[in-house]
Design a protein around this motif. Sequence first.
Motif, PDB file in Angstrom:
ATOM      1  N   THR A  64      -7.672  15.558  -6.227  1.00 15.34           N
ATOM      2  CA  THR A  64      -7.239  14.288  -5.640  1.00 15.34           C
ATOM      3  C   THR A  64      -7.323  14.343  -4.119  1.00 15.34           C
ATOM      4  OG1 THR A  64      -5.729  14.016  -7.515  1.00 15.34           O
ATOM      5  CG2 THR A  64      -5.389  12.581  -5.607  1.00 15.34           C
ATOM      6  N   GLU A  65      -6.963  15.483  -3.564  1.00 21.90           N
ATOM      7  CA  GLU A  65      -7.065  15.661  -2.114  1.00 21.90           C
ATOM      8  C   GLU A  65      -8.517  15.501  -1.663  1.00 21.90           C
ATOM      9  OE1 GLU A  65      -4.730  18.574   0.934  1.00 21.90           O
ATOM     10  OE2 GLU A  65      -5.799  19.530  -0.712  1.00 21.90           O
ATOM     11  N   TRP A  66      -9.436  16.031  -2.460  1.00 20.53           N
ATOM     12  CA  TRP A  66     -10.868  15.946  -2.134  1.00 20.53           C
ATOM     13  C   TRP A  66     -11.321  14.493  -2.019  1.00 20.53           C
ATOM     14  CZ3 TRP A  66     -13.822  13.976  -6.323  1.00 20.53           C
ATOM     15  CH2 TRP A  66     -15.158  13.748  -6.004  1.00 20.53           C
ATOM     16  N   TRP A  67     -11.024  13.677  -3.043  1.00 20.79           N
ATOM     17  CA  TRP A  67     -11.556  12.314  -2.960  1.00 20.79           C
ATOM     18  C   TRP A  67     -10.742  11.430  -2.018  1.00 20.79           C
ATOM     19  CZ3 TRP A  67      -8.988   7.904  -4.464  1.00 20.79           C
ATOM     20  CH2 TRP A  67      -8.032   7.968  -5.482  1.00 20.79           C
ATOM     21  N   THR A  68      -9.497  11.805  -1.753  1.00 23.62           N
ATOM     22  CA  THR A  68      -8.736  11.071  -0.742  1.00 23.62           C
ATOM     23  C   THR A  68      -9.376  11.248   0.632  1.00 23.62           C
ATOM     24  OG1 THR A  68      -6.684  11.299  -2.012  1.00 23.62           O
ATOM     25  CG2 THR A  68      -6.469  10.781   0.325  1.00 23.62           C
ATOM     26  N   GLU A  69      -9.894  12.429   0.907  1.00 18.41           N
ATOM     27  CA  GLU A  69     -10.629  12.635   2.163  1.00 18.41           C
ATOM     28  C   GLU A  69     -11.835  11.711   2.244  1.00 18.41           C
ATOM     29  OE1 GLU A  69     -10.811  16.658   4.190  1.00 18.41           O
ATOM     30  OE2 GLU A  69     -10.725  17.251   2.083  1.00 18.41           O
ATOM     31  N   ILE A  75     -12.793   4.338   4.929  1.00 14.40           N
ATOM     32  CA  ILE A  75     -11.988   3.317   5.606  1.00 14.40           C
ATOM     33  C   ILE A  75     -12.120   3.413   7.122  1.00 14.40           C
ATOM     34  CG2 ILE A  75      -9.635   2.478   5.991  1.00 14.40           C
ATOM     35  CD1 ILE A  75      -9.001   3.538   3.131  1.00 14.40           C
ATOM     36  N   GLY A  76     -12.035   4.621   7.635  1.00 16.37           N
ATOM     37  CA  GLY A  76     -12.152   4.818   9.078  1.00 16.37           C
ATOM     38  C   GLY A  76     -11.139   3.982   9.849  1.00 16.37           C
ATOM     39  N   ASN A  77     -11.625   3.232  10.816  1.00 13.61           N
ATOM     40  CA  ASN A  77     -10.750   2.404  11.649  1.00 13.61           C
ATOM     41  C   ASN A  77     -10.731   0.937  11.226  1.00 13.61           C
ATOM     42  OD1 ASN A  77      -9.947   4.529  13.373  1.00 13.61           O
ATOM     43  ND2 ASN A  77     -11.858   4.345  14.533  1.00 13.61           N
ATOM     44  N   GLU A  78     -11.319   0.640  10.078  1.00 17.26           N
ATOM     45  CA  GLU A  78     -11.374  -0.756   9.641  1.00 17.26           C
ATOM     46  C   GLU A  78      -9.988  -1.260   9.235  1.00 17.26           C
ATOM     47  OE1 GLU A  78     -14.619  -2.088   7.113  1.00 17.26           O
ATOM     48  OE2 GLU A  78     -15.508  -0.091   7.267  1.00 17.26           O
ATOM     49  N   PRO A  79      -9.704  -2.533   9.470  1.00 20.97           N
ATOM     50  CA  PRO A  79      -8.399  -3.103   9.111  1.00 20.97           C
ATOM     51  C   PRO A  79      -8.354  -3.528   7.645  1.00 20.97           C
ATOM     52  CG  PRO A  79      -9.706  -4.754  10.227  1.00 20.97           C
ATOM     53  CD  PRO A  79     -10.536  -3.496  10.223  1.00 20.97           C
ATOM     54  N   LEU A  80      -8.485  -2.572   6.754  1.00 17.81           N
ATOM     55  CA  LEU A  80      -8.574  -2.876   5.328  1.00 17.81           C
ATOM     56  C   LEU A  80      -7.199  -2.870   4.671  1.00 17.81           C
ATOM     57  CD1 LEU A  80     -11.735  -0.807   4.287  1.00 17.81           C
ATOM     58  CD2 LEU A  80     -11.580  -3.163   5.136  1.00 17.81           C
ATOM     59  N   ARG A  81      -7.099  -3.640   3.601  1.00 14.50           N
ATOM     60  CA  ARG A  81      -5.894  -3.667   2.776  1.00 14.50           C
ATOM     61  C   ARG A  81      -6.131  -2.751   1.583  1.00 14.50           C
ATOM     62  NH1 ARG A  81      -6.587  -9.844   1.799  1.00 14.50           N
ATOM     63  NH2 ARG A  81      -8.701  -8.993   1.814  1.00 14.50           N
ATOM     64  N   GLY A  93      -1.999   7.143  -0.628  1.00 16.54           N
ATOM     65  CA  GLY A  93      -1.779   6.077   0.340  1.00 16.54           C
ATOM     66  C   GLY A  93      -1.182   6.557   1.647  1.00 16.54           C
ATOM     67  N   LEU A  94      -0.308   7.549   1.587  1.00 22.64           N
ATOM     68  CA  LEU A  94       0.278   8.090   2.811  1.00 22.64           C
ATOM     69  C   LEU A  94      -0.789   8.755   3.672  1.00 22.64           C
ATOM     70  CD1 LEU A  94       3.536   9.585   1.268  1.00 22.64           C
ATOM     71  CD2 LEU A  94       3.380   7.560   2.730  1.00 22.64           C
ATOM     72  N   SER A  95      -1.753   9.394   3.031  1.00 18.88           N
ATOM     73  CA  SER A  95      -2.855  10.001   3.782  1.00 18.88           C
ATOM     74  C   SER A  95      -3.685   8.932   4.479  1.00 18.88           C
ATOM     75  CB  SER A  95      -3.732  10.830   2.843  1.00 18.88           C
ATOM     76  OG  SER A  95      -3.000  11.891   2.262  1.00 18.88           O
ATOM     77  N   VAL A  96      -3.896   7.808   3.795  1.00 19.08           N
ATOM     78  CA  VAL A  96      -4.617   6.699   4.422  1.00 19.08           C
ATOM     79  C   VAL A  96      -3.846   6.193   5.637  1.00 19.08           C
ATOM     80  CG1 VAL A  96      -5.430   4.330   4.100  1.00 19.08           C
ATOM     81  CG2 VAL A  96      -5.815   6.035   2.304  1.00 19.08           C
ATOM     82  N   TYR A  99      -4.329   8.698   8.622  1.00 16.42           N
ATOM     83  CA  TYR A  99      -5.634   8.904   9.245  1.00 16.42           C
ATOM     84  C   TYR A  99      -6.426   7.618   9.503  1.00 16.42           C
ATOM     85  CZ  TYR A  99      -4.810  13.815   8.232  1.00 16.42           C
ATOM     86  OH  TYR A  99      -4.274  15.081   8.185  1.00 16.42           O
ATOM     87  N   CYS A 100      -5.960   6.497   8.995  1.00 16.60           N
ATOM     88  CA  CYS A 100      -6.672   5.226   9.180  1.00 16.60           C
ATOM     89  C   CYS A 100      -5.736   4.265   9.912  1.00 16.60           C
ATOM     90  CB  CYS A 100      -7.098   4.656   7.829  1.00 16.60           C
ATOM     91  SG  CYS A 100      -8.144   5.781   6.866  1.00 16.60           S
ATOM     92  N   PRO A 101      -5.797   4.227  11.227  1.00 18.48           N
ATOM     93  CA  PRO A 101      -4.762   3.568  12.030  1.00 18.48           C
ATOM     94  C   PRO A 101      -4.682   2.061  11.875  1.00 18.48           C
ATOM     95  CG  PRO A 101      -6.605   4.256  13.412  1.00 18.48           C
ATOM     96  CD  PRO A 101      -6.823   4.875  12.072  1.00 18.48           C
ATOM     97  N   ASN A 102      -5.710   1.441  11.323  1.00 19.16           N
ATOM     98  CA  ASN A 102      -5.688  -0.017  11.188  1.00 19.16           C
ATOM     99  C   ASN A 102      -5.537  -0.486   9.743  1.00 19.16           C
ATOM    100  OD1 ASN A 102      -6.077  -0.513  14.020  1.00 19.16           O
ATOM    101  ND2 ASN A 102      -8.206   0.121  13.748  1.00 19.16           N
TER     102      ASN A 102
END
Length: 246
Positions: A64-69, A75-81, A93-96, A99-102
């Motif tokens: 799970t850690e692998w695919w969460t990376e 996602i990167g910096n995109e403002p995604l929901r 979700g906490l990892s997102v 590491y994904c500020p937007n």
Amino acid sequence: MEVAQEDIQALIQDKYDGDQNADIADDVARLAAGEPLAYVIGWLPFLELKINLDSRPLIPRPETEWWTEALIERIGNEPLRVLDLCAGSGAIGLSVLKYCPNARVSFGELIPEHAALVEKNLVENQLDASRASIRAGDLFEAFAGEQFDIIATNPPYIPDTRELGEEVTEFEPPEALFAGPDGLAIIERVVAEAREYLAPLGSIWIECDIDNIERAQELLLAGGAERAELHNDPYGRPRLVVGYYP
């Protein structure tokens, strides 16, 4: 059962801050009885987060850690929901959030005690609570009328007849592991409802069992996905299917 010395050292380091004089007899007895090390310590690391396991959700796995990376990279910096469905400890979700500020992340979890644990992990890891929403409910029921750019889920997916080690079956929650004769009972429900909760050009990331992942791929395509891609985990086993919608 004999307790490995490396587990004892991990226990001393991670639960007792390296105190070699700590009284660990009760904890060693728990390990000797087969209880997973992560439960005895009370937490485990996941992408540099401290994931508490107080309510004893499913223990997050390296797969799970692998695919969460990979999800974070997407996602990167995109403002995604993003919706972390069947969230358990909230590790995905906490990892997102970290590491994904937007990105904005919603967590859906059936068990209220696990939903409360997600809140605890959010606070203790000092993540941005203004971008998070945590709700208890059965799959999508707490998200009526909402849509997401990405749904990410590690649902129960093991066939009921599969034999697992006692350290799993005796200690981890069966409702987070098993899902009917073919392991697809929850995945079928998720896929059947996903289209309603995905925004245009949305995608769904589903961790699967190696024996039912091709069937999950078929379900996604039959349910409206334009394409559904299989991805192998670091051990070379098909573990993740990603469905892309128009």
